[in-house]
Scaffold this motif. Structure first.
Motif, PDB file in Angstrom:
ATOM      1  N   PHE A 102       0.821  -1.207   0.000  1.00  0.00           N
ATOM      2  CA  PHE A 102       0.000   0.000   0.000  1.00  0.00           C
ATOM      3  C   PHE A 102       0.855   1.257   0.000  1.00  0.00           C
ATOM      4  CE2 PHE A 102      -2.259   3.289   2.539  1.00  0.00           C
ATOM      5  CZ  PHE A 102      -3.264   3.566   1.636  1.00  0.00           C
ATOM      6  N   THR A 103       1.844   1.317   0.893  1.00  0.00           N
ATOM      7  CA  THR A 103       2.655   2.535   1.001  1.00  0.00           C
ATOM      8  C   THR A 103       3.487   2.777  -0.254  1.00  0.00           C
ATOM      9  OG1 THR A 103       4.363   1.260   2.180  1.00  0.00           O
ATOM     10  CG2 THR A 103       2.770   2.478   3.512  1.00  0.00           C
ATOM     11  N   GLU A 104       3.964   1.716  -0.885  1.00  0.00           N
ATOM     12  CA  GLU A 104       4.724   1.881  -2.132  1.00  0.00           C
ATOM     13  C   GLU A 104       3.822   2.380  -3.256  1.00  0.00           C
ATOM     14  OE1 GLU A 104       6.735  -1.743  -3.008  1.00  0.00           O
ATOM     15  OE2 GLU A 104       8.362  -1.379  -1.563  1.00  0.00           O
ATOM     16  N   ALA A 143     -11.812 -12.851  13.966  1.00  0.00           N
ATOM     17  CA  ALA A 143     -11.377 -14.204  13.586  1.00  0.00           C
ATOM     18  C   ALA A 143      -9.866 -14.261  13.397  1.00  0.00           C
ATOM     19  CB  ALA A 143     -12.091 -14.647  12.311  1.00  0.00           C
ATOM     20  N   PHE A 144      -9.268 -13.165  12.910  1.00  0.00           N
ATOM     21  CA  PHE A 144      -7.826 -13.131  12.666  1.00  0.00           C
ATOM     22  C   PHE A 144      -7.077 -12.362  13.760  1.00  0.00           C
ATOM     23  CE2 PHE A 144      -9.448 -14.419   8.626  1.00  0.00           C
ATOM     24  CZ  PHE A 144      -8.437 -15.151   8.024  1.00  0.00           C
ATOM     25  N   ASP A 145      -7.807 -12.004  14.833  1.00  0.00           N
ATOM     26  CA  ASP A 145      -7.210 -11.345  15.989  1.00  0.00           C
ATOM     27  C   ASP A 145      -6.489 -10.056  15.598  1.00  0.00           C
ATOM     28  OD1 ASP A 145      -6.720 -11.103  18.699  1.00  0.00           O
ATOM     29  OD2 ASP A 145      -4.786 -12.132  18.593  1.00  0.00           O
ATOM     30  N   LEU A 146      -7.190  -9.206  14.837  1.00  0.00           N
ATOM     31  CA  LEU A 146      -6.620  -7.942  14.375  1.00  0.00           C
ATOM     32  C   LEU A 146      -7.325  -6.759  15.014  1.00  0.00           C
ATOM     33  CD1 LEU A 146      -6.234  -8.854  10.595  1.00  0.00           C
ATOM     34  CD2 LEU A 146      -4.396  -8.667  12.272  1.00  0.00           C
ATOM     35  N   ASP A 147      -6.687  -5.597  14.971  1.00  0.00           N
ATOM     36  CA  ASP A 147      -7.184  -4.379  15.611  1.00  0.00           C
ATOM     37  C   ASP A 147      -8.180  -3.662  14.689  1.00  0.00           C
ATOM     38  OD1 ASP A 147      -7.591  -2.081  17.026  1.00  0.00           O
ATOM     39  OD2 ASP A 147      -5.559  -1.301  16.824  1.00  0.00           O
ATOM     40  N   PRO A 148      -9.412  -3.372  15.182  1.00  0.00           N
ATOM     41  CA  PRO A 148     -10.407  -2.700  14.332  1.00  0.00           C
ATOM     42  C   PRO A 148     -10.196  -1.206  14.179  1.00  0.00           C
ATOM     43  CG  PRO A 148     -11.346  -3.132  16.488  1.00  0.00           C
ATOM     44  CD  PRO A 148      -9.982  -3.770  16.475  1.00  0.00           C
ATOM     45  N   THR A 149      -9.289  -0.592  14.934  1.00  0.00           N
ATOM     46  CA  THR A 149      -9.123   0.864  14.900  1.00  0.00           C
ATOM     47  C   THR A 149      -7.950   1.255  14.010  1.00  0.00           C
ATOM     48  OG1 THR A 149      -7.705   0.839  16.856  1.00  0.00           O
ATOM     49  CG2 THR A 149     -10.070   1.047  17.225  1.00  0.00           C
ATOM     50  N   GLN A 150      -8.062   0.962  12.713  1.00  0.00           N
ATOM     51  CA  GLN A 150      -6.945   1.171  11.800  1.00  0.00           C
ATOM     52  C   GLN A 150      -7.174   2.269  10.767  1.00  0.00           C
ATOM     53  OE1 GLN A 150      -3.867  -0.481  11.676  1.00  0.00           O
ATOM     54  NE2 GLN A 150      -4.438  -1.235  13.684  1.00  0.00           N
ATOM     55  N   GLY A 151      -8.308   2.945  10.806  1.00  0.00           N
ATOM     56  CA  GLY A 151      -8.556   4.015   9.845  1.00  0.00           C
ATOM     57  C   GLY A 151      -8.525   3.522   8.417  1.00  0.00           C
ATOM     58  N   ALA A 152      -7.904   4.313   7.523  1.00  0.00           N
ATOM     59  CA  ALA A 152      -7.822   3.928   6.111  1.00  0.00           C
ATOM     60  C   ALA A 152      -7.102   2.602   5.939  1.00  0.00           C
ATOM     61  CB  ALA A 152      -7.108   5.022   5.314  1.00  0.00           C
ATOM     62  N   GLY A 153      -6.153   2.327   6.838  1.00  0.00           N
ATOM     63  CA  GLY A 153      -5.427   1.068   6.763  1.00  0.00           C
ATOM     64  C   GLY A 153      -6.302  -0.151   6.951  1.00  0.00           C
ATOM     65  N   LEU A 154      -7.459   0.045   7.595  1.00  0.00           N
ATOM     66  CA  LEU A 154      -8.393  -1.063   7.782  1.00  0.00           C
ATOM     67  C   LEU A 154      -8.789  -1.665   6.444  1.00  0.00           C
ATOM     68  CD1 LEU A 154     -10.153  -2.573   9.904  1.00  0.00           C
ATOM     69  CD2 LEU A 154     -11.935  -0.902   9.460  1.00  0.00           C
ATOM     70  N   VAL A 155      -8.997  -0.824   5.455  1.00  0.00           N
ATOM     71  CA  VAL A 155      -9.429  -1.279   4.133  1.00  0.00           C
ATOM     72  C   VAL A 155      -8.253  -1.736   3.281  1.00  0.00           C
ATOM     73  CG1 VAL A 155     -10.357  -0.479   1.923  1.00  0.00           C
ATOM     74  CG2 VAL A 155     -11.567   0.046   4.041  1.00  0.00           C
ATOM     75  N   PHE A 156      -7.200  -0.937   3.230  1.00  0.00           N
ATOM     76  CA  PHE A 156      -6.138  -1.178   2.256  1.00  0.00           C
ATOM     77  C   PHE A 156      -4.952  -1.969   2.803  1.00  0.00           C
ATOM     78  CE2 PHE A 156      -8.347   2.645   0.704  1.00  0.00           C
ATOM     79  CZ  PHE A 156      -8.693   2.199  -0.556  1.00  0.00           C
ATOM     80  N   ILE A 157      -4.905  -2.166   4.121  1.00  0.00           N
ATOM     81  CA  ILE A 157      -3.796  -2.934   4.698  1.00  0.00           C
ATOM     82  C   ILE A 157      -4.303  -4.147   5.478  1.00  0.00           C
ATOM     83  CG2 ILE A 157      -1.844  -2.865   6.296  1.00  0.00           C
ATOM     84  CD1 ILE A 157      -1.569   0.141   5.648  1.00  0.00           C
TER      85      ILE A 157
END
Length: 442
Positions: A131-133, A272-286
């Motif tokens: 994403f960042t690249e 299910a994947f034990d991930l953080d829901p508070t990721q902002g735009a990164g939630l979608v693209f990362i």
């Protein structure tokens, strides 16, 4: 030269178009992000109350102004309140639509890029690096932004019925089907129990946190496309005898359902994947691409379906934002729809280029923020709430109570006094709080 004003071909065409404006990137990822930070179900309860008690009155006022004036956002106030300062609200709406679309097109372009990526093999390697690249490169994001804006311009150029209404009639059903299918699949991944508890089991201690109220009221206000001239402009394409109450209710109910179902897409997968829901735009693209990679067999299919969903949501909002500016130019300059749409569409694209470059290719900052973030804050924290506040005050204090009820089709309705109270006092005060809080946080 006065041209006959376009109108919606059907009531449901109008509802779907207005709903398409309301259902955007905010429903797919911002709602889940805000809900994640706001205590889950606590945020949801305050959000639902805000939609009903604040969003509904302001939407009704915008529709009423547009339907009565039968013109664009700026001319509506010149027509209904000549030689007064109320026209500022219309000007802020047009300016906000212009600015929002300039960076909205950038993010819409990202969603098209990810569709292409999943159709050609998926997101390879580390998703954050990928994403960042991509966003940090100079020309590729601008190319996808140009494509997104080109599609948006092509639809708006066709007109209200052939372009906006027709596209909404096929986009919204596809959006609905994709969202429901993805939610159903997400609930099978193993995190459904935690997600449902998080979303629908209140954490009563969170009600003492003022920031939850600000976030929920702000989300309710902005997700309904209020204060940016869209609902006023769409209302101006209604025939004078079209009823507003049920249309506004349908739009708000369907928009809210979209947001909740989007939460059922995101949260079960995250838990299910034990991930953080508070990721902002990164939630979608990362974060979500990480989940898609972990789904054996059909990860690519789920990925492409999700980003098609995201692109359609961005497009449905993009065409409504562009229409606000185009409607103003057609009336103000007396030019054709084709010329107005092509001209302003290209200018908005150019204004959006610094937003794209500011994500890593070039250091473009305003008051310490990347250009895209500044444009987002300037429109969201200042223009939208201020424009919405002036609209609400105009409708409730410039019009007499009987006039307001008549223009909103609520005269003689049993709950009209409650509507007046919330429209006249609760909504303006809540919007003013959002405005002050937004400016302080900025």
């Amino acid at each position: 030269m006065n041209k006959e004003r376009e109108h919606w071909g059907s009531r449901w065409g109008f509802i779907l178009a207005a709903m398409g404006s309301a259902v955007g990137l905010g429903n797919i990822w911002r709602f889940s992000y805000a809900m994640g930070e706001g205590g889950g179900s606590t945020f949801l309860i305050i959000y639902l109350l805000s939609v009903i008690l604040i969003g509904f009155p302001v939407m009704m006022i915008e529709f009423a102004i547009g339907r009565r004036a039968q013109t664009d956002a700026i001319d509506a106030f010149k027509k209904l309140a000549p030689k007064s300062f109320w026209v500022i609200a219309g000007g802020m709406g047009v300016l906000a639509a212009f600015i929002i679309l300039s960076f909205y097109g950038v993010i819409g372009g990202w969603s098209l890029k990810y569709i292409f990526s999943y159709l050609t093999g998926g997101v390879s390697g580390n998703t954050e690096t990928y994403f960042t690249e991509f966003v940090g490169s100079t020309f590729e994001p601008i190319g996808w932004q140009f494509l997104f804006m080109g599609i948006t311009v092509a639809i708006v150029m066709l007109g209200v019925q052939k372009g906006i209404e027709t596209s909404s009639k096929w986009m919204m059903p596809i959006l609905s089907i994709l969202l429901i299918v993805l939610a159903g699949y997400s609930l099978t991944l193993g995190g459904a129990g935690e997600a449902l508890t998080f979303m629908f089991h209140p954490d009563w201690s969170a009600f003492t946190d003022p920031s939850v109220y600000f976030a929920a009221v702000g989300q309710a206000f902005f997700t309904l496309s209020l204060g940016m001239g869209i609902m006023l402009t769409y209302g101006s394409y209604l025939s004078p005898n079209e009823k507003l109450t049920s249309s506004a209710a349908y739009i708000i109910i369907l928009d809210t359902l979209f947001a909740i179902i989007a939460g059922l897409v995101v949260f079960p997968a995250l838990f299910a994947f034990d991930l953080d829901p508070t990721q902002g735009a990164g939630l979608v693209f990362i974060v979500l691409p990480t989940i898609f990679e972990g789904i054996s067999g059909i990860g690519l299919v789920v990925g492409v379906a999700f980003f098609i969903l995201l692109a359609l949501a961005a497009l449905s909002s993009g065409i409504s934002l562009l229409e606000v500016v185009v409607a103003y130019l057609i009336r103000r300059l007396g030019v054709s729809r084709k010329l107005a749409t092509l001209g302003i569409g290209f200018i908005i694209f150019l204004v959006g280029v610094p937003s794209s470059l500011s994500q890593g290719a070039v250091s473009i900052e305003v008051f310490g923020d990347p250009f895209l973030d500044f444009m987002d804050k300037f429109s969201g924290s200042l223009l939208l709430p201020l424009g919405g506040l002036i609209v609400a005050i105009y409708g409730t204090w410039s019009w007499k109570s009987d006039e307001l009820l008549e223009h909103t089709d609520l005269k003689g309705v049993a709950w009209a006094p409650a509507f007046l109270f919330f429209a006249k006092f609760v909504a303006p005060i809540a919007i003013l709080i959002i405005l002050v809080f937004g400016m302080l946080s900025w």
